[in-house]
Motif scaffolding. Structure first.
Motif, PDB file in Angstrom:
ATOM      1  N   GLY A  99      45.961  23.736  61.375  1.00 56.65           N
ATOM      2  CA  GLY A  99      46.444  23.689  60.040  1.00 56.65           C
ATOM      3  C   GLY A  99      45.848  22.776  58.928  1.00 56.65           C
ATOM      4  O   GLY A  99      45.118  22.140  59.236  1.00 56.65           O
ATOM      5  N   PRO A 100      46.708  23.070  57.897  1.00 58.12           N
ATOM      6  CA  PRO A 100      46.050  22.514  56.687  1.00 58.12           C
ATOM      7  C   PRO A 100      46.551  21.042  56.223  1.00 58.12           C
ATOM      8  O   PRO A 100      45.811  20.649  55.054  1.00 58.12           O
ATOM      9  N   GLY A 101      47.259  20.322  56.925  1.00 60.92           N
ATOM     10  CA  GLY A 101      47.725  18.984  56.616  1.00 60.92           C
ATOM     11  C   GLY A 101      48.866  18.481  57.071  1.00 60.92           C
ATOM     12  O   GLY A 101      48.928  17.567  57.733  1.00 60.92           O
ATOM     13  N   THR A 112      40.106  21.486  64.339  1.00 62.52           N
ATOM     14  CA  THR A 112      39.354  22.049  63.110  1.00 62.52           C
ATOM     15  C   THR A 112      40.374  22.328  62.342  1.00 62.52           C
ATOM     16  O   THR A 112      41.723  22.867  62.461  1.00 62.52           O
ATOM     17  N   GLU A 113      40.524  21.667  60.712  1.00 58.30           N
ATOM     18  CA  GLU A 113      41.200  21.961  59.881  1.00 58.30           C
ATOM     19  C   GLU A 113      41.421  23.353  59.471  1.00 58.30           C
ATOM     20  O   GLU A 113      40.603  23.990  59.519  1.00 58.30           O
ATOM     21  N   GLY A 114      42.735  23.806  59.447  1.00 56.06           N
ATOM     22  CA  GLY A 114      43.013  25.297  59.033  1.00 56.06           C
ATOM     23  C   GLY A 114      42.978  26.217  60.344  1.00 56.06           C
ATOM     24  O   GLY A 114      43.438  25.586  61.462  1.00 56.06           O
ATOM     25  N   ASP A 115      42.079  27.139  60.224  1.00 55.84           N
ATOM     26  CA  ASP A 115      41.738  28.038  61.195  1.00 55.84           C
ATOM     27  C   ASP A 115      40.211  27.931  61.733  1.00 55.84           C
ATOM     28  O   ASP A 115      39.582  27.818  60.705  1.00 55.84           O
ATOM     29  N   ASN A 141      38.350  30.088  62.821  1.00 57.77           N
ATOM     30  CA  ASN A 141      37.438  31.161  62.675  1.00 57.77           C
ATOM     31  C   ASN A 141      37.216  31.666  61.097  1.00 57.77           C
ATOM     32  O   ASN A 141      36.828  32.814  60.980  1.00 57.77           O
ATOM     33  N   LEU A 142      37.658  30.626  60.353  1.00 53.20           N
ATOM     34  CA  LEU A 142      37.573  31.037  58.825  1.00 53.20           C
ATOM     35  C   LEU A 142      36.671  29.846  58.188  1.00 53.20           C
ATOM     36  O   LEU A 142      36.955  28.809  57.932  1.00 53.20           O
ATOM     37  N   TYR A 143      35.276  30.109  57.962  1.00 56.08           N
ATOM     38  CA  TYR A 143      34.787  29.353  57.190  1.00 56.08           C
ATOM     39  C   TYR A 143      34.737  28.006  57.794  1.00 56.08           C
ATOM     40  O   TYR A 143      34.734  27.088  57.076  1.00 56.08           O
ATOM     41  N   SER A 144      34.512  27.780  59.296  1.00 51.19           N
ATOM     42  CA  SER A 144      34.894  26.519  59.993  1.00 51.19           C
ATOM     43  C   SER A 144      33.554  26.123  60.425  1.00 51.19           C
ATOM     44  O   SER A 144      32.697  26.795  61.041  1.00 51.19           O
ATOM     45  N   SER A 203      45.796  28.577  58.244  1.00 52.14           N
ATOM     46  CA  SER A 203      44.830  28.437  57.416  1.00 52.14           C
ATOM     47  C   SER A 203      45.294  27.537  55.906  1.00 52.14           C
ATOM     48  O   SER A 203      46.562  27.847  55.572  1.00 52.14           O
ATOM     49  N   SER A 204      44.353  27.155  55.204  1.00 53.79           N
ATOM     50  CA  SER A 204      44.920  26.425  53.971  1.00 53.79           C
ATOM     51  C   SER A 204      45.230  27.520  53.073  1.00 53.79           C
ATOM     52  O   SER A 204      45.918  27.505  52.087  1.00 53.79           O
ATOM     53  N   VAL A 205      44.540  28.767  53.252  1.00 54.06           N
ATOM     54  CA  VAL A 205      44.826  29.923  52.503  1.00 54.06           C
ATOM     55  C   VAL A 205      46.484  30.096  52.574  1.00 54.06           C
ATOM     56  O   VAL A 205      47.034  30.318  51.525  1.00 54.06           O
ATOM     57  N   PHE A 220      39.987  31.308  46.116  1.00 55.37           N
ATOM     58  CA  PHE A 220      38.655  30.620  46.202  1.00 55.37           C
ATOM     59  C   PHE A 220      38.593  29.374  46.746  1.00 55.37           C
ATOM     60  O   PHE A 220      39.275  28.409  46.322  1.00 55.37           O
ATOM     61  N   LEU A 221      37.837  29.493  47.778  1.00 53.12           N
ATOM     62  CA  LEU A 221      37.547  28.181  48.706  1.00 53.12           C
ATOM     63  C   LEU A 221      36.411  27.612  48.139  1.00 53.12           C
ATOM     64  O   LEU A 221      35.677  28.155  47.393  1.00 53.12           O
ATOM     65  N   LYS A 222      36.147  26.287  48.241  1.00 48.74           N
ATOM     66  CA  LYS A 222      35.110  25.458  48.031  1.00 48.74           C
ATOM     67  C   LYS A 222      34.863  25.494  46.401  1.00 48.74           C
ATOM     68  O   LYS A 222      33.742  25.547  45.911  1.00 48.74           O
ATOM     69  N   VAL A 223      36.152  25.364  45.706  1.00 48.03           N
ATOM     70  CA  VAL A 223      35.954  25.628  44.311  1.00 48.03           C
ATOM     71  C   VAL A 223      35.635  24.552  43.338  1.00 48.03           C
ATOM     72  O   VAL A 223      35.284  24.744  42.239  1.00 48.03           O
ATOM     73  N   VAL A 258      45.660  25.687  41.098  1.00 52.47           N
ATOM     74  CA  VAL A 258      44.675  24.835  41.994  1.00 52.47           C
ATOM     75  C   VAL A 258      45.455  23.868  42.911  1.00 52.47           C
ATOM     76  O   VAL A 258      46.276  23.265  42.347  1.00 52.47           O
ATOM     77  N   ILE A 259      45.173  23.876  44.235  1.00 52.66           N
ATOM     78  CA  ILE A 259      45.719  22.759  45.093  1.00 52.66           C
ATOM     79  C   ILE A 259      44.805  21.983  45.886  1.00 52.66           C
ATOM     80  O   ILE A 259      43.855  22.504  46.342  1.00 52.66           O
ATOM     81  N   THR A 260      45.148  20.616  45.988  1.00 51.26           N
ATOM     82  CA  THR A 260      44.382  19.844  46.936  1.00 51.26           C
ATOM     83  C   THR A 260      45.286  19.484  47.990  1.00 51.26           C
ATOM     84  O   THR A 260      46.095  19.261  47.851  1.00 51.26           O
ATOM     85  N   LYS A 261      44.349  19.272  49.150  1.00 49.30           N
ATOM     86  CA  LYS A 261      45.077  18.765  50.599  1.00 49.30           C
ATOM     87  C   LYS A 261      46.287  19.449  50.733  1.00 49.30           C
ATOM     88  O   LYS A 261      47.589  18.898  50.907  1.00 49.30           O
ATOM     89  N   VAL A 262      46.567  20.783  50.602  1.00 48.88           N
ATOM     90  CA  VAL A 262      47.656  21.286  50.550  1.00 48.88           C
ATOM     91  C   VAL A 262      48.653  21.211  52.009  1.00 48.88           C
ATOM     92  O   VAL A 262      47.999  21.004  52.924  1.00 48.88           O
ATOM     93  N   THR A 263      49.898  21.066  51.807  1.00 48.72           N
ATOM     94  CA  THR A 263      50.736  20.664  52.466  1.00 48.72           C
ATOM     95  C   THR A 263      50.777  19.216  53.394  1.00 48.72           C
ATOM     96  O   THR A 263      51.677  18.861  54.036  1.00 48.72           O
ATOM     97  N   LEU A 305      38.373  19.350  49.435  1.00 47.90           N
ATOM     98  CA  LEU A 305      39.533  20.152  50.166  1.00 47.90           C
ATOM     99  C   LEU A 305      40.400  20.553  48.870  1.00 47.90           C
ATOM    100  O   LEU A 305      41.736  20.528  48.791  1.00 47.90           O
ATOM    101  N   THR A 306      39.810  21.598  48.130  1.00 47.46           N
ATOM    102  CA  THR A 306      40.568  21.935  47.120  1.00 47.46           C
ATOM    103  C   THR A 306      40.460  23.608  46.893  1.00 47.46           C
ATOM    104  O   THR A 306      39.334  23.655  47.101  1.00 47.46           O
ATOM    105  N   LEU A 307      41.366  24.334  46.710  1.00 43.43           N
ATOM    106  CA  LEU A 307      41.317  25.772  46.606  1.00 43.43           C
ATOM    107  C   LEU A 307      42.029  26.321  45.339  1.00 43.43           C
ATOM    108  O   LEU A 307      42.901  25.635  44.864  1.00 43.43           O
ATOM    109  N   MET A 308      41.588  27.408  44.859  1.00 46.98           N
ATOM    110  CA  MET A 308      42.331  28.061  43.861  1.00 46.98           C
ATOM    111  C   MET A 308      42.792  29.410  44.100  1.00 46.98           C
ATOM    112  O   MET A 308      42.215  30.323  44.882  1.00 46.98           O
TER     113      MET A 308
END
Ligand code: SAM
Length: 258
Positions: free
Chosen positions: A34-36, A122-125, A127-130, A155-157, A199-202, A224-229, A250-253
């Protein structure tokens, strides 16, 4: 019960036991945590961590703090696990990466070859950009006898949609999950062609992205969110105020039209 159903059940059982296929070498598990928020870990991830011989976690450098480890710390404390910190440097330098990856896979293989099961959190999922994707691929090339199992995570998404209190997609809407790059034209096309874009890695292209959003009249649609949850989560609903700011990796848009 038909043969078909039996086979399906057996396969299902295999993935639920801790040593699914081969008993002479351990199994490599990539588990999403999970994301946090530690409560966003699945029951299965929790069980596998409890049963594992080794818990491996990613970090950016030796001695560095691991976000993934922070998420699972309350579950692993007191479990007397073999904790294996794996360094994944944030560089694109091929030589550095090659050397580091060879070392990382060797560290994991050392445990697996002793018959130990390794749970890579692994943070999030996973199988997603991990990093787990690359780890699984390399392990398969170098040691094809190792069973590799992945366990999905939130996922963080998805964490971001919940924290922003918005749907990512409804009805026929189309959603894109995109690693942000300096390719402005490509980013523009993505924005024009989707109802929602994450947008990941933003962080590394934040100013360019804000400029593009303003040009397209979409700045008000973005957050924009950093370290979501996590306990350190920060949300910015007015992205213009972020111009010139340096945010963490660890920021996404999220951009949602309409
Ligand atoms: C290599 S990707 C990993 C994605 C991860 N596997 C997932 O499912 O969320 C890393 C990017 O995901 C996003 N990200 C991952 N975790 C995040 C978090 N907790 N908060 C905000 N963004 C996050 C950031 O954009 C970061 O640059």
């Amino acid at each position: 019960m038909s043969n078909m159903t039996n086979t399906t059940l057996e396969n299902h059982e295999n993935t639920l036991t801790n040593n699914p296929v081969n008993t002479s070498v351990g199994t490599l598990y990539g588990i999403g945590i999970g994301p946090g928020d530690p409560e966003l870990i699945t029951v299965k991830a929790f069980r596998l961590m409890k049963e594992a011989d080794v818990i491996a976690y990613p970090k950016k450098r030796k001695g560095g703090k691991s976000y993934a480890l922070t998420i699972v710390e309350q579950y692993t404390d007191g479990l007397a696990k073999d904790l294996l910190g794996l360094v994944f440097p944030m560089t694109k330098e091929e030589n550095v990466l090659k050397k580091q990856w060879a070392q990382t896979v060797a560290q994991v293989w050392e445990k697996l070859s002793q018959g130990k099961n390794v749970v890579f959190v692994t943070e999030g999922d996973p199988n997603l950009y991990s990093t787990f994707i690359h780890m699984a691929r390399l392990m398969n090339q170098l040691h094809p006898e190792v069973p590799v199992v992945s366990v999905p995570g939130i996922s963080s998404v998805l964490g971001a949609a919940a924290q922003l209190n918005i749907p990512l997609a409804d009805g026929d809407e189309q959603v894109g999950i995109i690693p942000a790059t300096e390719d402005r034209e490509s980013m523009r096309r993505v924005l024009e062609n989707h109802d929602t874009v994450i947008f990941l890695k933003v962080a590394k292209v934040l100013d360019m992205m804000i400029g593009l959003l303003e040009e397209l009249g979409m700045a008000d649609c973005a957050s924009v969110i950093t370290k979501v949850t996590s306990g350190e989560e920060t949300i910015w609903k007015d992205v213009r105020q972020l111009k010139g700011k340096e945010l963490e990796y660890l920021t996404l848009m999220v951009v949602r039209k309409g």
